[in-house]
Design a protein around this motif. Structure first.
Motif, mmCIF file in Angstrom:
data_model
loop_
_atom_site.group_PDB
_atom_site.id
_atom_site.type_symbol
_atom_site.label_atom_id
_atom_site.label_comp_id
_atom_site.label_asym_id
_atom_site.label_seq_id
_atom_site.Cartn_x
_atom_site.Cartn_y
_atom_site.Cartn_z
ATOM 1 N N MET A 97 -70.950 -14.489 38.288
ATOM 2 C CA MET A 97 -70.970 -14.717 39.642
ATOM 3 C C MET A 97 -70.355 -13.870 40.838
ATOM 4 O O MET A 97 -69.473 -14.166 41.390
ATOM 5 C CB MET A 97 -70.244 -16.408 40.033
ATOM 6 N N THR A 98 -71.041 -12.750 40.869
ATOM 7 C CA THR A 98 -70.778 -11.686 41.580
ATOM 8 C C THR A 98 -70.648 -11.853 43.115
ATOM 9 O O THR A 98 -69.968 -11.170 43.868
ATOM 10 C CB THR A 98 -71.439 -10.358 41.412
ATOM 11 N N GLY A 99 -71.265 -12.784 43.673
ATOM 12 C CA GLY A 99 -71.300 -13.181 44.975
ATOM 13 C C GLY A 99 -70.668 -14.500 45.337
ATOM 14 O O GLY A 99 -70.923 -14.974 46.411
ATOM 15 N N VAL A 100 -69.656 -14.873 44.661
ATOM 16 C CA VAL A 100 -68.852 -15.940 44.793
ATOM 17 C C VAL A 100 -67.999 -15.754 45.814
ATOM 18 O O VAL A 100 -67.190 -14.704 45.697
ATOM 19 C CB VAL A 100 -68.524 -16.708 43.429
ATOM 20 N N GLN A 101 -67.715 -16.665 46.592
ATOM 21 C CA GLN A 101 -66.589 -16.413 47.672
ATOM 22 C C GLN A 101 -65.581 -17.527 47.976
ATOM 23 O O GLN A 101 -64.351 -17.170 48.139
ATOM 24 C CB GLN A 101 -67.338 -16.711 49.184
ATOM 25 N N TRP A 102 -65.638 -18.762 47.069
ATOM 26 C CA TRP A 102 -64.699 -19.403 46.858
ATOM 27 C C TRP A 102 -64.884 -20.253 45.646
ATOM 28 O O TRP A 102 -65.981 -20.330 44.987
ATOM 29 C CB TRP A 102 -64.629 -20.671 48.132
ATOM 30 N N LEU A 103 -63.548 -20.422 44.738
ATOM 31 C CA LEU A 103 -63.453 -20.940 43.635
ATOM 32 C C LEU A 103 -62.465 -21.724 43.348
ATOM 33 O O LEU A 103 -61.321 -21.681 43.753
ATOM 34 C CB LEU A 103 -63.627 -19.748 42.747
ATOM 35 N N LYS A 104 -62.642 -23.043 42.959
ATOM 36 C CA LYS A 104 -61.546 -23.797 42.614
ATOM 37 C C LYS A 104 -61.251 -24.210 41.026
ATOM 38 O O LYS A 104 -62.274 -24.569 40.324
ATOM 39 C CB LYS A 104 -61.849 -25.434 43.162
ATOM 40 N N LEU A 105 -60.116 -23.767 40.726
ATOM 41 C CA LEU A 105 -59.816 -24.048 39.187
ATOM 42 C C LEU A 105 -58.614 -24.786 39.087
ATOM 43 O O LEU A 105 -57.645 -24.589 38.349
ATOM 44 C CB LEU A 105 -59.509 -22.662 38.569
ATOM 45 N N ASP A 106 -58.597 -25.880 39.867
ATOM 46 C CA ASP A 106 -57.389 -26.915 39.803
ATOM 47 C C ASP A 106 -57.435 -27.848 38.624
ATOM 48 O O ASP A 106 -58.646 -28.057 38.177
ATOM 49 C CB ASP A 106 -57.494 -27.878 41.081
ATOM 50 N N ARG A 107 -56.301 -27.963 38.016
ATOM 51 C CA ARG A 107 -55.883 -28.739 36.721
ATOM 52 C C ARG A 107 -57.037 -28.285 35.480
ATOM 53 O O ARG A 107 -57.663 -29.247 34.850
ATOM 54 C CB ARG A 107 -56.455 -30.437 37.195
ATOM 55 N N THR A 108 -57.078 -27.356 35.269
ATOM 56 C CA THR A 108 -57.766 -26.725 34.310
ATOM 57 C C THR A 108 -57.061 -26.202 33.052
ATOM 58 O O THR A 108 -57.577 -25.388 32.229
ATOM 59 C CB THR A 108 -58.748 -25.513 34.582
ATOM 60 N N ASN A 109 -55.828 -26.440 33.081
ATOM 61 C CA ASN A 109 -54.777 -25.974 32.105
ATOM 62 C C ASN A 109 -54.734 -24.683 31.621
ATOM 63 O O ASN A 109 -54.531 -24.052 30.495
ATOM 64 C CB ASN A 109 -55.320 -26.864 30.641
ATOM 65 N N LEU A 110 -55.145 -23.576 32.866
ATOM 66 C CA LEU A 110 -54.862 -22.534 32.468
ATOM 67 C C LEU A 110 -53.305 -21.849 32.397
ATOM 68 O O LEU A 110 -52.491 -22.358 33.135
ATOM 69 C CB LEU A 110 -55.363 -21.547 33.769
ATOM 70 N N ASN A 111 -53.216 -20.895 31.394
ATOM 71 C CA ASN A 111 -51.929 -20.535 31.237
ATOM 72 C C ASN A 111 -51.787 -18.927 31.810
ATOM 73 O O ASN A 111 -50.703 -18.528 31.758
ATOM 74 C CB ASN A 111 -51.685 -20.333 29.675
ATOM 75 N N GLU A 112 -52.776 -18.341 32.005
ATOM 76 C CA GLU A 112 -52.860 -16.936 32.633
ATOM 77 C C GLU A 112 -54.279 -16.692 33.453
ATOM 78 O O GLU A 112 -55.101 -17.645 33.387
ATOM 79 C CB GLU A 112 -52.910 -15.967 31.562
ATOM 80 N N ILE A 113 -54.206 -15.668 34.183
ATOM 81 C CA ILE A 113 -55.171 -15.488 35.172
ATOM 82 C C ILE A 113 -56.527 -14.913 34.254
ATOM 83 O O ILE A 113 -56.184 -13.762 33.345
ATOM 84 C CB ILE A 113 -55.078 -14.341 36.203
ATOM 85 N N PRO A 114 -57.599 -15.574 34.164
ATOM 86 C CA PRO A 114 -58.588 -15.116 33.254
ATOM 87 C C PRO A 114 -59.296 -13.528 33.675
ATOM 88 O O PRO A 114 -59.273 -13.234 34.796
ATOM 89 C CB PRO A 114 -59.761 -16.153 33.453
ATOM 90 N N LYS A 115 -59.441 -12.743 32.803
ATOM 91 C CA LYS A 115 -59.880 -11.521 32.777
ATOM 92 C C LYS A 115 -61.217 -11.440 33.587
ATOM 93 O O LYS A 115 -61.337 -10.410 34.195
ATOM 94 C CB LYS A 115 -60.177 -10.939 31.443
ATOM 95 N N GLU A 116 -62.075 -12.691 33.523
ATOM 96 C CA GLU A 116 -63.254 -12.737 34.375
ATOM 97 C C GLU A 116 -63.111 -12.569 35.697
ATOM 98 O O GLU A 116 -64.151 -12.274 36.484
ATOM 99 C CB GLU A 116 -64.205 -13.910 33.845
ATOM 100 N N MET A 117 -61.912 -12.980 36.158
ATOM 101 C CA MET A 117 -61.774 -12.989 37.758
ATOM 102 C C MET A 117 -61.855 -11.551 38.225
ATOM 103 O O MET A 117 -62.329 -11.528 39.503
ATOM 104 C CB MET A 117 -60.419 -13.343 37.990
ATOM 105 N N GLY A 118 -61.890 -10.663 37.517
ATOM 106 C CA GLY A 118 -61.807 -9.023 38.000
ATOM 107 C C GLY A 118 -63.034 -8.658 38.172
ATOM 108 O O GLY A 118 -63.258 -7.751 39.328
ATOM 109 N N ASN A 119 -64.163 -9.706 38.244
ATOM 110 C CA ASN A 119 -65.518 -9.158 38.552
ATOM 111 C C ASN A 119 -65.892 -9.854 39.896
ATOM 112 O O ASN A 119 -67.016 -9.643 40.589
ATOM 113 C CB ASN A 119 -66.691 -9.598 37.643
ATOM 114 N N LEU A 120 -65.166 -10.775 40.199
ATOM 115 C CA LEU A 120 -65.345 -11.522 41.573
ATOM 116 C C LEU A 120 -64.800 -10.893 42.900
ATOM 117 O O LEU A 120 -64.165 -11.210 43.569
ATOM 118 C CB LEU A 120 -64.836 -12.881 41.538
#
Length: 1234
Positions: A32-55
């Protein structure tokens, strides 16, 4: 992974409530290289996903309510990031990289509700910040350098920290508009920087230890300040500097020590809300009445009396809320009743004697709270306001004469009028008595009827306006005299259709018009038909041209639909033009000019025909496990395999033309019936009654069932079917996405679901939605949605389905509006309920059918059964008869063995504990009864038979685990031993049947807690009482309090000493107690406390010692001197669960747990009639129960004229002592198991 090529065009996605723990984050997000807003609320994340680097174009990121402790990773590479929300995580100061604050575009940062102990290092570098939230952390100080650089801040929240001061550089925040400092120990901090914040609009300093000395003396520079919160401080009066705030709109000074107000408050000419609750005010200044903008005034918990409220308060014409609970008001000024906008009036817990007559003139009043005013007498209501309407109560005649006639009782003749002398004193007494009798009923009735009267007024006003229209004298043309049917065309066309100049085109699909996107104009399929609308504006007036185009290869249904809906469009617009038919290849010049002479023909047809096509349908074989979900059911898809079966559940195997319903042996009957009904609906609505519904039972399944489920030979599995489903199973919460399409981008936001319950009203016909239930993903297509949105939704659903790891049996299903499947409907609350009862027919809905309302009302007969209200109260069983019944039942009892649950198994109950029950324990009693043989002839040997009854007793505080343990252990053993001679009876505390109670010979003791977890030093207080019969005698432990005593009963008080087992036992005999109960309570006390270390004293009422007795009851208090209510108490249940409204009576031995949460109860104690509302009762039941209670009061007024009743309303957890005294052992309400 499915790659549809659509992900790079996605501009925003809401992944809230998905489970991305343990490296489950979808790799497809990196596309999703063109994404401008992203909601990851209540998703049980423990760390920042590495996939975020492409956004790299990401601007807004929300990561709230996760388990993040550090932010090191790809966040620092997102150079376009503007908003970062990390609320409710576990972020530490050391886990925030300094590089994060080098982002040039970062304007909003929310780090609230984390574990920060100091301001993050390097935060001062984020010079572009406009919004900063550091609340709910552990920050003790703010560095001086922070506010030197962050001078552009507009919003700053530092509340709920440990700040004792703010740096002097705070005065540099000249642009700051909102400052929140609540709940910080600022102590003696003077806050001299405050006047420098010249743009400040909101200032919240709740609970910051403010005093008059610690508050700035001059705030004249803060001309924009409109919202001030200084609650929970130490202010003795309003700071003088606040009076200079001319733009103040909201002021909260609650929970202070303010004793008076200055007349300068009239300077607040823009004040909207004023909260002065929890202070020490005894009066309000008259200048308050000059604040004409005031809408909300809160004065709870002060010392106001009648003189303390200014008489001119009626000048506050905009006042909507006036709350003055817990004051000293004996009366309110009549001016308060002249505040015409008043919607909520709270005068509870005062000393009110009466109210002004003008209280009935507050037509807009929605809430009136007058509870806890024991001496209040409401003024009489004007006669014209007391009249009701039968149709507003569903055409049920609630008159006493009619209900007595329906119940088969004698209807009393109307009272004859007698000429009495005109005694003014007697007349005054009659009026006063009539006012007391009717004031409560009149007050409630106006609230119930208000909404319906408003609807009737609107309806009549509209009708009157229509009657005022005069007809033209000029004769009408023949077509003008035709009556047009009242059709609603909004279902076919948008509201803005034909309102904007230009071209609008609809294509025919499934008999309905579907609006096309502008990019497709001029491109016509040969197999389709279209409606073309041209809108022209001329001198402010709109003119229309309507064409319908027929393709050369179009089917008959499309041709007819185009012609019909073209006329519908003309009627919808009110156009006077005619509809023009255009055929492919023979278009007129006028039509071609609409598209500048360019029309492209495309072979084939894009839309489907509305006619059914005869073809072999292919069905996906699905297996569903049925779970209870409130009043409905939940269908959980599982793998089509015998391994998925569980004997505790019902399963539905859907193969298309065969629907198997498999019943486990331990499945609940309610689930069986609901699953069967669901299968019948699938057959009727989706399979056109061509499917065969078959029932399969565990152990006797057909070969066809096993063949369908996977065995090639149709044989059952070799291994027995095991219980494998987690008893605590909770279905995955569904997520509803709305597909949004723009110019070159897609967005997938989640729809906000009110109260967490999906309702089908959330679905809009103009939109397309994706419902993700993890194992089922539905694409719902609205009737009015555009073609491009539909195509985008199909591709997005594929991507969403594949980017999350799902089992092989998960499925994507497309659903069209109006043809939804039953499986889809069951995902929504209240959509096609299993049992639907409709009591909501209204006058408006009937009139829409064109029927004569008066004639309809006479024909309708809505059933209501109130017969039980007119039956006499059940007489108590005489003591001699009770003893005789007890002896008879105990003679038939050959043996009784008792067991109690300890840990996870049942053990034998010691004989000395027989008759003692604990509210947190479960007991089992195995009773063997002798049954005499019938029809024995002389000379034949006597044959005796027996029956075994197992009573399972469950305390009101015990969980259901005891019942499950009994079901899988003792019950199986007993069934093996006694087979068909066994009967199992489950009973709950205080709901035991009479035969079971008889075996304990009136010595039935119920203790609080668990039997082996007693506190040896705790005072124990027991109350002996019989309900309706001596057989229903119980000794129940209650809370030790002197107010619980009653002269008509007997009590036992155990006051232990600190030395250990020693103590003193008091047997308290009320002066009006029954002699037999007095003897019985002494016997029970001697048996319970048979110890040489315990002394026992029998006390007659009035002989109590001053030492241990009253100390054990927490001090001497007033208590009731009689229990006359026991002779009148009745409990009725009002419900419509049978499909009609019915009132039933509980037996005389009722208890607190008989108050059903989803119903309404009527309780009569001889003086008051209470209407108790359960938390889940419906509005329909409330209205009908209210009228039923009125009928009952009228009936009892005729039967017992010396005992007039008043009607009171009570809510769950709000019951008064007059209500609770009717229930033996009243305590906290039982919390139902989740």
């Amino acid at each position: 992974m499915s790659y549809t090529g659509v992900l790079p065009f996605v501009r925003g996605v809401d992944f809230t409530r998905n489970d991305f723990s343990e490296e489950k984050f979808p790799e497809a997000v990196s596309l999703m290289t063109g994404v401008q807003w992203l909601k990851l609320d209540r998703t049980n994340l423990n760390e920042i996903p590495k996939e975020m680097g492409n956004l790299l174009k990401l601007e807004h990121l929300s990561l709230t309510r996760n388990n993040l402790e550090k932010l090191h990773g790809e966040l620092t590479e997102l150079n376009c990031l503007r908003t970062l929300n990390l609320r409710h995580n576990k972020v530490k100061t050391s886990g925030i990289p300094v590089e994060l604050f080098n982002l040039d575009e970062l304007t909003t940062l929310d780090l609230s509700h984390n574990n920060l102990k100091e301001v993050p290092e390097g935060l001062e570098r984020a010079r572009t910040l406009l919004v900063l939230n550091l609340s709910h952390n552990h920050i003790e100080s703010v560095p001086n350098a922070l506010f030197i650089h962050l001078t552009d801040l507009l919003f700053l929240d530092l509340s709920n920290n440990n700040l004792s001061s703010l740096p002097p550089q705070t005065r540099r925040l000249a642009n700051l508009q909102t400052l929140v400092l609540n709940n910080n120990p600022l102590g003696l901090f003077q806050f001299r920087q405050l006047p420098s914040l010249v743009n400040l609009e909101v200032l919240h300093m709740r609970n910051t230890q403010r005093s008059l000395q610690a508050f700035p003396g001059n705030l004249e520079s803060l001309v924009l300040l409109s919202d001030v919160d200084l609650a929970q401080n130490k202010l003795q009066k309003v700071p003088d500097s606040l009076y200079s705030l001319s733009n103040l709109k909201r002021l909260n000074l609650s929970d202070n020590e303010i004793t008076e107000l200055s007349t300068a408050m009239e300077l607040w000419q823009k004040l909207d809300t004023l909260n002065l609750s929890h202070n020490k005010l005894s009066s309000l200044p008259a200048s308050l009445c000059k604040i004409s903008t005031l809408r909300r005034l809160y004065l709870n918990d002060n010392q106001l009396d009648f003189e303390g409220i200014p008489s001119g308060i009626g000048k506050l014409g905009r006042l909507e809320i006036f709350s003055a609970a817990n004051n000293r008001l004996e009366m309110i000024p009549e001016g308060l009743c002249r505040c015409g906008s008043l919607r909520k009036l709270n005068l509870s817990s005062n000393r009110l004697i009466t109210l002004p007559d003008a209280i009935h003139l507050l037509n807009d009043l929605d809430a009136l709270d007058l509870h806890n005013n024991p001496d209040l007498v409401m003024p009489p209501k004007p006669k014209e306001m007391s009249r009701g309407a039968g149709l507003e109560f569903y055409n049920i005649d609630f008159s006493l004469q009619n209900q007595l006639r329906l119940a088969g009782a004698m209807v009393p003749p109307p009272p004859t009028s007698q000429n009495t002398c005109k005694d003014p004193i007697a007349r005054k007494m009659r009026l006063r008595r009539g006012r007391r009798d009717h004031e409560e009923a009149d007050q409630d009735q106006a609230k119930i009827l208000k909404g319906m009267k408003d609807v009737a007024k609107d309806k009549n006003s509209n009708k009157a306006e229509g009657d005022l229209k005069t007809e033209s004298v000029k004769p009408k043309r023949w077509d003008e005299t035709l009556e047009k049917p009242p059709l609603d065309y909004s279902e076919f066309f948008e509201e803005d259709a034909g309102r904007v100049p230009g071209i609008t085109i609809w294509e025919m699909e499934n008999f309905l018009p579907n609006q096309m996107d502008e990019v497709a104009h001029g491109k016509f399929y040969e197999g389709d038909c279209y409606i073309i609308l041209k809108t022209v504006e001329d001198e402010g007036c709109l003119h229309w041209e309507i064409y319908f185009w027929i393709g050369g290869k179009a089917s008959l249904d499309k041709k007819a639909s185009a012609a019909i809906h073209a006329v519908n469009l003309r009627n919808y617009l009110g156009a006077e033009c005619r509809t023009i038919r255009e055929e492919q290849g023979e278009e007129s010049e006028e039509f071609l000019t609409l598209f500048e002479g360019r029309i492209n023909y495309i072979e084939g047809g894009r839309t489907c025909s509305g006619f059914y096509t005869v073809e072999d349908m292919t069905y996906e074989i699905r297996l569903y496990r049925v779970h209870a979900a409130g009043a409905s059911i939940h269908l959980e898809p599982v793998s089509v395999s015998s391994d998925s079966l569980d004997p505790r559940y019902v399963f539905v195997l859907d193969t298309g033309l065969k629907i198997f319903i498999w019943y486990g042996k331990k499945a609940k009957n309610t689930l069986k019936s609901k699953a069967r009904l669901m299968a019948e609906k699938i057959n009727k609505n989706e399979r056109k009654n061509k499917a065969e519904v078959m029932t399969e039972t565990l152990g006797s399944e057909s070969k066809d069932f096993w063949y369908t489920i996977g065995d090639p030979d149709g044989n059952p599995p070799k291994d027995p079917i095991q219980e494998h489903v987690d008893p605590d199973f909770v279905p995955v919460a569904p997520r509803l996405y709305q597909v949004q399409l723009g110019m070159g981008y897609l967005e997938l936001p989640q729809v906000e679901v009110p109260h967490g319950k999906l309702v089908h009203t959330l679905l809009n016909s103009k939109n397309v939605y994706i419902l993700d239930c993890y194992l089922d993903l539905f694409v719902w297509v609205g009737k009015k949605s555009t073609r491009l949105v539909k195509a985008a939704a199909v591709k997005l659903s594929e991507e969403l389905f594949n980017m999350i790891d799902r089992p092989e049996y998960a499925l994507v299903t497309r659903v069209r509006e109006g043809t939804e499947s039953q499986v889809f409907k069951y995902k929504f609350t209240g959509w096609d309920e299993v049992i639907a009862v409709d009591f909501t027919r209204t006058a408006e809905s009937v009139q829409k059918t064109g029927a004569d309302l008066t004639k309809w009302a006479r024909q309708q007969e809505t059933k209501a059964d109130l017969t039980v209200l007119f039956t006499p109260r059940q007489q108590p069983m005489p003591l001699t008869e009770a003893h005789q019944v007890m002896e008879d039942w105990n003679e038939d009892l050959e043996a009784m063995e008792a067991f109690v649950l300890e840990g996870k198994k049942f053990v034998r109950l010691p004989e000395e504990e027989l008759g003692h029950f604990y509210s947190k324990d479960c007991y089992v009693f195995l009773c063997r009864y002798w049954i005499p043989a019938d029809d024995i002839e002389e000379g034949e040997p006597m044959e005796e038979d027996f029956q075994c009854v197992v009573y399972f007793w469950q305390g009101r505080e015990a969980g259901n685990m005891g019942w499950l343990t009994f079901t899988f252990t003792l019950q199986k053993k007993f069934q093996t031993l006694f087979k068909d001679k066994l009967e199992v009876v489950r009973t709950h505390q205080q709901q035991e049947n009479m035969k079971f109670m008889a075996h304990f010979k009136r010595k039935f003791i119920i203790h609080q807690g668990k039997r082996k977890q007693k506190d040896a030093n705790a005072v124990e207080f027991y109350h002996l009482r019989s309900n309706g019969s001596a057989l229903y005698t119980r000794l129940i432990q209650i809370r030790p309090d002197a107010s619980a005593l009653n002269s008509a009963f007997c009590y036992i008080l155990n006051v232990p000493f600190e030395q250990g087992d020693s103590g003193i036992i008091y047997v308290w005999i009320g002066s009006k107690a029954d002699p037999d109960e007095a003897r019985l309570v002494q016997e029970i006390a001697e048996d319970m406390f048979n110890s040489p270390w315990v002394s026992m004293q029998v006390l007659a009422e009035g002989e109590e010692p001053d030492n241990f007795f009253w100390v054990g009851l927490n001090g001497k208090k007033p208590y009731d001197q009689d229990a006359n209510f026991m002779e009148y108490t009745r409990l009725f249940r009002c419900s419509n669960e049978k499909g009609y409204f019915i009132v039933t009576e509980k037996c005389s031995d009722f208890c607190q747990d008989d108050l059903a949460d989803d119903d309404i109860m009527i309780l009569d104690n001889g003086e008051q009639v209470f209407l108790w509302l359960g938390a889940k009762c419906s509005e329909v039941e409330i209205k009908l129960a209210y009228k039923s209670a009125q009928v009952y009061i009228q009936h009892m007024r005729a039967k017992q004229p010396d005992k007039p009743r008043k009607l009171f309303l009570t809510l769950k957890n709000k019951e008064s002592k007059r209500f609770t005294k009717c229930f033996h052992g009243w305590g906290l309400h039982k919390i139902p198991p989740e």
